[in-house]
Design a protein around this motif. Structure first.
Motif, PDB file in Angstrom:
ATOM      1  N   SER A  66       0.850  -1.192   0.000  1.00  0.00           N
ATOM      2  CA  SER A  66       0.000   0.000   0.000  1.00  0.00           C
ATOM      3  C   SER A  66       0.891   1.250   0.000  1.00  0.00           C
ATOM      4  O   SER A  66       2.111   1.149   0.076  1.00  0.00           O
ATOM      5  N   ALA A  67       0.247   2.396  -0.102  1.00  0.00           N
ATOM      6  CA  ALA A  67       1.005   3.646  -0.041  1.00  0.00           C
ATOM      7  C   ALA A  67       0.616   4.440   1.198  1.00  0.00           C
ATOM      8  O   ALA A  67       0.665   5.675   1.195  1.00  0.00           O
ATOM      9  N   ALA A  68       0.235   3.740   2.262  1.00  0.00           N
ATOM     10  CA  ALA A  68      -0.201   4.409   3.488  1.00  0.00           C
ATOM     11  C   ALA A  68       0.946   5.222   4.080  1.00  0.00           C
ATOM     12  O   ALA A  68       2.105   4.802   4.051  1.00  0.00           O
ATOM     13  N   PRO A  69       0.647   6.400   4.616  1.00  0.00           N
ATOM     14  CA  PRO A  69       1.698   7.222   5.217  1.00  0.00           C
ATOM     15  C   PRO A  69       2.293   6.572   6.462  1.00  0.00           C
ATOM     16  O   PRO A  69       1.626   5.783   7.144  1.00  0.00           O
ATOM     17  N   ILE A  70       3.530   6.923   6.731  1.00  0.00           N
ATOM     18  CA  ILE A  70       4.236   6.436   7.917  1.00  0.00           C
ATOM     19  C   ILE A  70       4.583   7.644   8.783  1.00  0.00           C
ATOM     20  O   ILE A  70       5.261   8.574   8.327  1.00  0.00           O
ATOM     21  N   ALA A 106      10.470   6.232  -1.452  1.00  0.00           N
ATOM     22  CA  ALA A 106      10.621   5.944  -2.881  1.00  0.00           C
ATOM     23  C   ALA A 106       9.495   5.059  -3.400  1.00  0.00           C
ATOM     24  O   ALA A 106       9.178   5.089  -4.593  1.00  0.00           O
ATOM     25  N   GLN A 107       8.882   4.275  -2.513  1.00  0.00           N
ATOM     26  CA  GLN A 107       7.800   3.391  -2.914  1.00  0.00           C
ATOM     27  C   GLN A 107       6.420   4.029  -2.771  1.00  0.00           C
ATOM     28  O   GLN A 107       5.405   3.353  -2.920  1.00  0.00           O
ATOM     29  N   GLY A 108       6.389   5.321  -2.481  1.00  0.00           N
ATOM     30  CA  GLY A 108       5.115   6.036  -2.478  1.00  0.00           C
ATOM     31  C   GLY A 108       4.528   6.354  -1.120  1.00  0.00           C
ATOM     32  O   GLY A 108       3.474   6.994  -1.037  1.00  0.00           O
ATOM     33  N   HIS A 109       5.171   5.916  -0.044  1.00  0.00           N
ATOM     34  CA  HIS A 109       4.687   6.260   1.293  1.00  0.00           C
ATOM     35  C   HIS A 109       5.127   7.683   1.635  1.00  0.00           C
ATOM     36  O   HIS A 109       6.296   8.042   1.446  1.00  0.00           O
ATOM     37  N   LEU A 129      15.465  13.193  10.547  1.00  0.00           N
ATOM     38  CA  LEU A 129      15.978  13.750   9.301  1.00  0.00           C
ATOM     39  C   LEU A 129      15.876  12.781   8.133  1.00  0.00           C
ATOM     40  O   LEU A 129      16.046  13.177   6.981  1.00  0.00           O
ATOM     41  N   ALA A 130      15.590  11.503   8.408  1.00  0.00           N
ATOM     42  CA  ALA A 130      15.430  10.527   7.329  1.00  0.00           C
ATOM     43  C   ALA A 130      14.005  10.497   6.788  1.00  0.00           C
ATOM     44  O   ALA A 130      13.750   9.845   5.778  1.00  0.00           O
ATOM     45  N   THR A 131      13.083  11.190   7.437  1.00  0.00           N
ATOM     46  CA  THR A 131      11.715  11.254   6.924  1.00  0.00           C
ATOM     47  C   THR A 131      11.633  12.298   5.824  1.00  0.00           C
ATOM     48  O   THR A 131      12.451  13.219   5.745  1.00  0.00           O
ATOM     49  N   GLY A 132      10.609  12.168   4.987  1.00  0.00           N
ATOM     50  CA  GLY A 132      10.464  13.117   3.889  1.00  0.00           C
ATOM     51  C   GLY A 132      10.106  14.505   4.356  1.00  0.00           C
ATOM     52  O   GLY A 132      10.517  15.502   3.766  1.00  0.00           O
ATOM     53  N   THR A 133       9.326  14.584   5.438  1.00  0.00           N
ATOM     54  CA  THR A 133       8.916  15.873   6.012  1.00  0.00           C
ATOM     55  C   THR A 133       8.979  15.764   7.522  1.00  0.00           C
ATOM     56  O   THR A 133       8.451  14.816   8.106  1.00  0.00           O
ATOM     57  N   LEU A 134       9.612  16.744   8.155  1.00  0.00           N
ATOM     58  CA  LEU A 134       9.745  16.753   9.610  1.00  0.00           C
ATOM     59  C   LEU A 134       8.996  17.942  10.179  1.00  0.00           C
ATOM     60  O   LEU A 134       9.221  19.085   9.754  1.00  0.00           O
ATOM     61  N   VAL A 135       8.101  17.681  11.119  1.00  0.00           N
ATOM     62  CA  VAL A 135       7.421  18.739  11.851  1.00  0.00           C
ATOM     63  C   VAL A 135       7.735  18.558  13.330  1.00  0.00           C
ATOM     64  O   VAL A 135       8.302  17.541  13.743  1.00  0.00           O
ATOM     65  N   ALA A 136       7.350  19.545  14.118  1.00  0.00           N
ATOM     66  CA  ALA A 136       7.674  19.489  15.544  1.00  0.00           C
ATOM     67  C   ALA A 136       6.564  20.145  16.343  1.00  0.00           C
ATOM     68  O   ALA A 136       5.719  20.874  15.800  1.00  0.00           O
ATOM     69  N   LEU A 137       6.573  19.882  17.623  1.00  0.00           N
ATOM     70  CA  LEU A 137       5.689  20.554  18.562  1.00  0.00           C
ATOM     71  C   LEU A 137       6.500  21.521  19.412  1.00  0.00           C
ATOM     72  O   LEU A 137       7.701  21.295  19.637  1.00  0.00           O
TER      73      LEU A 137
END
Length: 238
Positions: A66-70, A106-109, A129-137
Motif C-alpha cells: 500500500s502507499a499508506a503514510p508512515i 521511494a515506494q510512495g509512502h 531527518l530521514a523522513t520526507g517531512t519533519l514537523v515538531a511541537l
C-alpha cells in the motif's frame, strides 16, 4: 505535550499504537486514512536492537504494497553511547533504519516525522531527518550536534562556536534554528487538532526534498539550494 495526548489528538477515533521498551509501533485511522506509526519514546537512546526493530517495522509496511503514510514519533536522546553497540556496528544499524525510511518514500509512502521531545546526533539523523517531512511541537529540542561536542570535533573554543551560533543557525541546536535552516518544515499548534494538521500536511504537494529551499527562504541556509542546483546541472552534463 505527552505521547498519550498526541495520539489522542491524532486519532480521536482510537488507535492501535503501543509502546514496548520505549519503541513505538502500531497504526491508527485519520479521516479514513490508515497511518502507520513507529518511533521512540521516553527520551531513550537508540541502540542497535532498537534501530533494527524500527527498520523491521518499516520494511514490513513496505512489503504490504500500500502507499499508506508512515508517521515517526520522536522523543529520544542520542544514539546509545556504549562500547557494545559500537562493536556491533551501531552506525550500520542507524544507516539501515534511515535507508528503510528512504525506501518507503521511494515506494510512495509519505514519511512524516513528528518531533515532540528531544533528539540528537545519530538518532536524530536516522529517524527525524530521514523522513520526507519533519514537523515538531513547541518545546521540542533537537540537535544534530551540541556545541560542546562540536568544540571537541572542530577544536574551536566553545566561545567561538557560541558566537557563530548566534549569527548562523547551522551552528546552533534547538527548534528555532532547525526550523530556520529548513530541516523542520513546520511547528504544529498543540491547541489545535493534530489530525487536521496532519491531513493538511498530507494535502501539500511535496515536489521533492524542499529543505534547502525552505532554508534559503527563511534565511537560515542561504547557499544550499543554489549549490544543489549547480551540482545537479553539472552532473546532468557530465
Amino acid at each position: 505535550m505527552e505521547l498519550a495526548d498526541i495520539l489522542a489528538s491524532l486519532f480521536p477515533g482510537g488507535h492501535e499504537v503501543a509502546v514496548t521498551g520505549n519503541l513505538i509501533s502500531g497504526s491508527g485511522i485519520i479521516n479514513a486514512i490508515k497511518v502507520h506509526v513507529i518511533g521512540i519514546a521516553g527520551q531513550s537512546p537508540l541502540g542497535c536492537e532498537g534501530a533494527l526493530i524500527l527498520a523491521g517495522h518499516v520494511l514490513e509496511i513496505t512489503r504490504k504494497g500500500s502507499a499508506a503514510p508512515i508517521l515517526v514519533l520522536i522523543d529520544s536522546s542520542s544514539q546509545r553511547m556504549s562500547r557494545r553497540d559500537e562493536l556491533l556496528g551501531l552506525s550500520e544499524c542507524l544507516a539501515h533504519l534511515a535507508k528503510t525510511l528512504l525506501l518507503a518514500g521511494a515506494q510512495g509512502h509519505r514519511t512524516i516525522g513528528l518531533l515532540y521531545g528531544g533528539s540528537a546526533a545519530g538518532a536524530f539523523i536516522a529517524t527525524a531527518l530521514a523522513t520526507g517531512t519533519l514537523v515538531a511541537l513547541p518545546g521540542a529540542h533537537p540537535a544534530v550536534m551540541d556545541l560542546p561536542s562540536m568544540a571537541r570535533v572542530t577544536k574551536l573554543p566553545i566561545e567561538v562556536l557560541k558566537a557563530k551560533a548566534e549569527k548562523t543557525p547551522v551552528f546552533a541546536p534547538g527548534l528555532e534554528n532547525l526550523a530556520q535552516t529548513g530541516a523542520i518544515h513546520a511547528v504544529w499548534n498543540p491547541d489545535q487538532s493534530l489530525a487536521e494538521q496532519f491531513l493538511a500536511l498530507l494535502a501539500e504537494q511535496t515536489g521533492g526534498d524542499a529543505r534547502d529551499r525552505l532554508g534559503e527562504g527563511r534565511g537560515g541556509r542561504p547557499k544550499a539550494a543554489s549549490i544543489a542546483q549547480r551540482v545537479e546541472k553539472e552532473a546532468s552534463h557530465a
